[in-house]
Scaffold this motif. Structure first.
Motif, PDB file in Angstrom:
ATOM      1  N   VAL A 289       1.182  -1.361  -0.316  1.00  0.00           N
ATOM      2  CA  VAL A 289       0.040  -0.032   0.160  1.00  0.00           C
ATOM      3  C   VAL A 289       0.851   1.095  -0.099  1.00  0.00           C
ATOM      4  O   VAL A 289       1.303   1.162   0.398  1.00  0.00           O
ATOM      5  CB  VAL A 289      -1.240  -0.109   1.643  1.00  0.00           C
ATOM      6  CG1 VAL A 289      -1.976   0.898   0.853  1.00  0.00           C
ATOM      7  CG2 VAL A 289      -2.147  -1.531   0.946  1.00  0.00           C
TER       8      VAL A 289
ATOM      9  N   GLN B 290      -3.183   3.796   3.365  1.00  0.00           N
ATOM     10  CA  GLN B 290      -2.695   3.571   3.991  1.00  0.00           C
ATOM     11  C   GLN B 290      -3.765   3.513   5.550  1.00  0.00           C
ATOM     12  O   GLN B 290      -3.957   2.595   6.590  1.00  0.00           O
ATOM     13  CB  GLN B 290      -1.406   3.804   4.419  1.00  0.00           C
ATOM     14  CG  GLN B 290      -0.047   3.349   3.872  1.00  0.00           C
ATOM     15  CD  GLN B 290       1.093   3.413   4.617  1.00  0.00           C
ATOM     16  OE1 GLN B 290       1.265   3.133   5.140  1.00  0.00           O
ATOM     17  NE2 GLN B 290       2.298   2.627   3.153  1.00  0.00           N
TER      18      GLN B 290
ATOM     19  N   GLY C  98       7.594  -1.634   6.232  1.00  0.00           N
ATOM     20  CA  GLY C  98       6.895  -1.775   6.609  1.00  0.00           C
ATOM     21  C   GLY C  98       5.567  -2.452   7.971  1.00  0.00           C
ATOM     22  O   GLY C  98       6.384  -3.499   8.279  1.00  0.00           O
TER      23      GLY C  98
ATOM     24  N   MET D 269       1.975  -1.847   4.660  1.00  0.00           N
ATOM     25  CA  MET D 269       2.138   0.108   4.555  1.00  0.00           C
ATOM     26  C   MET D 269       3.271  -0.168   5.042  1.00  0.00           C
ATOM     27  O   MET D 269       3.572  -0.180   5.912  1.00  0.00           O
ATOM     28  CB  MET D 269       1.037  -0.024   5.902  1.00  0.00           C
ATOM     29  CG  MET D 269      -0.410   0.107   4.872  1.00  0.00           C
ATOM     30  SD  MET D 269      -1.022  -1.003   4.825  1.00  0.00           S
ATOM     31  CE  MET D 269      -1.645  -2.417   6.369  1.00  0.00           C
TER      32      MET D 269
ATOM     33  N   ASN E  66       5.157   2.916   5.761  1.00  0.00           N
ATOM     34  CA  ASN E  66       4.594   4.359   6.384  1.00  0.00           C
ATOM     35  C   ASN E  66       6.536   5.355   5.877  1.00  0.00           C
ATOM     36  O   ASN E  66       6.053   6.339   5.553  1.00  0.00           O
ATOM     37  CB  ASN E  66       5.323   3.985   7.586  1.00  0.00           C
ATOM     38  CG  ASN E  66       6.312   4.180   8.478  1.00  0.00           C
ATOM     39  OD1 ASN E  66       6.524   2.394   8.448  1.00  0.00           O
ATOM     40  ND2 ASN E  66       7.275   4.368   9.015  1.00  0.00           N
TER      41      ASN E  66
ATOM     42  N   ALA F 117       4.595   6.626   2.704  1.00  0.00           N
ATOM     43  CA  ALA F 117       3.094   7.397   2.782  1.00  0.00           C
ATOM     44  C   ALA F 117       3.420   8.635   3.221  1.00  0.00           C
ATOM     45  O   ALA F 117       2.635   9.429   3.275  1.00  0.00           O
ATOM     46  CB  ALA F 117       2.867   6.128   3.886  1.00  0.00           C
TER      47      ALA F 117
END
Length: 410
Positions: A58, A64, A298, A322, A324, A327
């Protein structure tokens, strides 16, 4: 209702990048370029893990946050389809409640929430300031150059978490060495199990002492819950291991990596060093957390049901990663995301995660970093690297990113 579990979609090996991805040479603070490219292409992309599985990466901030807060997504490492970063050791390898789902996650987490409440943590400020000042005094009185990791970044949060938990700091070599073994993704399963068992046995022994002679510390509180039948000794020991590892590894790496990032951005270092505005210090901590992302492999999850998101359907039983680091570099959430700007409002970053599993100790980590970043560079205003940045060994092999050593002088 839970949907039927579907196997991961098969894709051409040439079109699915390996994960974790490599950072670019000469860009130690930036996410891997392959991850950034995937983010530009789509909010979700397939990646390939060590075992050949192809979970979803993601890539964007909004997706996320949505998935981390979605009850249809599980953090349980034992569920089929969970995207493990390495072979699971015998027994599952769970480190207490962070790899569990509610209601068990909530039951265990509630038992250690109070010591990390903001007001309780703020009361620790004088004690933490004293630790920081004494470590700096020792550095200034000793020879130089000095390794900032060994002399300051690692002992500072270790001393704090030891005091909070009721763990003798004299045992720091033992628990730090075992922590390194556990979080290194290249560690063989047998060695990881041995390190975890050693730490569990150590915490269990400490709990026995707290049961016999309670003190004013977190382990004594857990021991009381064991005595009252709310926890088993094993559960309490596992919680102690989790708090001990998380309490020193993450903050230690943020101190050293943050210092290196500031030295490589002298205008931002000068802004922080020469300004006594506490709001700027607070802002600087949040921006460095966003910019550096020491949790760089992640956050792993698995879908419990089919989930429609960003024009795709994540099937039940499919893994989710996910990451980060990308993100928190999403331009839709942070304008000019690759620029370190200590005046930026970055409080909405997800360096500590999001949803029910967000980091329990974040108030303590924030306070420690605020004290360090507002003290170290003012007390040593001529702080500088004692080597070239390309000679610094970075932690590319672990679940926590940072540097193994940071030679400095002044």
């Amino acid at each position: 209702m839970t949907s039927t579990v579907h196997p991961p979609v098969s894709e051409s090996p040439s079109g699915v990048p390996e994960f974790p991805m490599e950072r670019a040479a000469g860009c130690p603070f930036d996410p891997p370029p392959t991850a950034t490219a995937k983010q530009k292409e789509a909010p979700l992309a397939r990646v390939r893990l060590w075992d050949g599985s192809t979970p979803w990466l993601v890539t964007r901030y909004a997706e996320q946050r949505a998935l981390l807060a979605d009850p249809r997504v599980s953090a349980d490492i034992t569920r089929p389809g969970y995207p493990n970063g390495a072979p699971l050791p015998p027994g599952g390898g769970s480190i207490s409640f962070i790899l569990m789902d509610d209601p068990e996650h909530a039951r265990l987490r509630r038992m250690v929430t109070a010591p990390f409440a903001i007001k309780r943590v703020q009361a620790l400020r004088p004690a933490i300031q004293k630790i920081v000042d004494e470590l700096i005094d020792t550095m200034l009185a000793g020879p130089k150059p000095v390794d900032l990791v060994d002399a300051f970044a690692l002992p500072m949060p270790s001393l704090v978490i030891c005091e909070l938990l009721g763990v003798p700091y004299s045992d720091h070599d033992f628990f730090q060495n075992n922590s390194k073994t556990i979080i290194n993704r290249d560690t063989e399963p047998e060695r990881r199990v041995a390190a975890m068992q050693a730490l569990n046995a150590y915490l269990d022994e400490l709990l026995a002492k707290k049961l016999a002679a309670p003190a004013d510390d977190l382990l004594s509180g857990l021991a009381e819950r064991v005595k009252g039948g709310e926890l088993t000794r094993q559960e309490a020991a596992q919680m102690g291991v989790l708090l001990l590892i998380a309490g020193h590894e993450t903050t230690a790496n943020m101190i050293a990596l943050g210092t290196l990032a500031l030295l490589e951005h002298p205008d931002q270092l000068a802004l922080l060093r020469d300004n006594d505005d506490p709001e700027l210090v607070t802002s600087a901590v949040e921006e460095l957390l966003r910019y550096l992302n020491i949790v760089h492999n992640g956050r792993r999850r698995v879908a419990l049901e089919d989930i429609d998101i960003a024009g795709r359907t994540v099937r039940a039983g499919e893994g989710l990663i996910m990451a980060n680091d990308i993100a928190n570099r999403d331009p839709d959430a942070f304008p000019e995301p690759d620029r370190l700007d200590l005046t930026r409002d970055a409080r909405h970053h997800i360096a500590f995660g999001f949803g029910i599993h967000q980091c329990l100790g974040q108030p303590l980590a924030r306070l420690e970093l605020q004290i360090v970043y507002s003290t170290l560079y003012r007390r040593i205003p001529t702080l500088q690297l004692a080597t070239d940045i390309d000679q610094i060994p970075f932690k590319h092999d672990g679940s926590v990113y940072g540097v193994y050593e940071l030679p400095i002088t002044w």
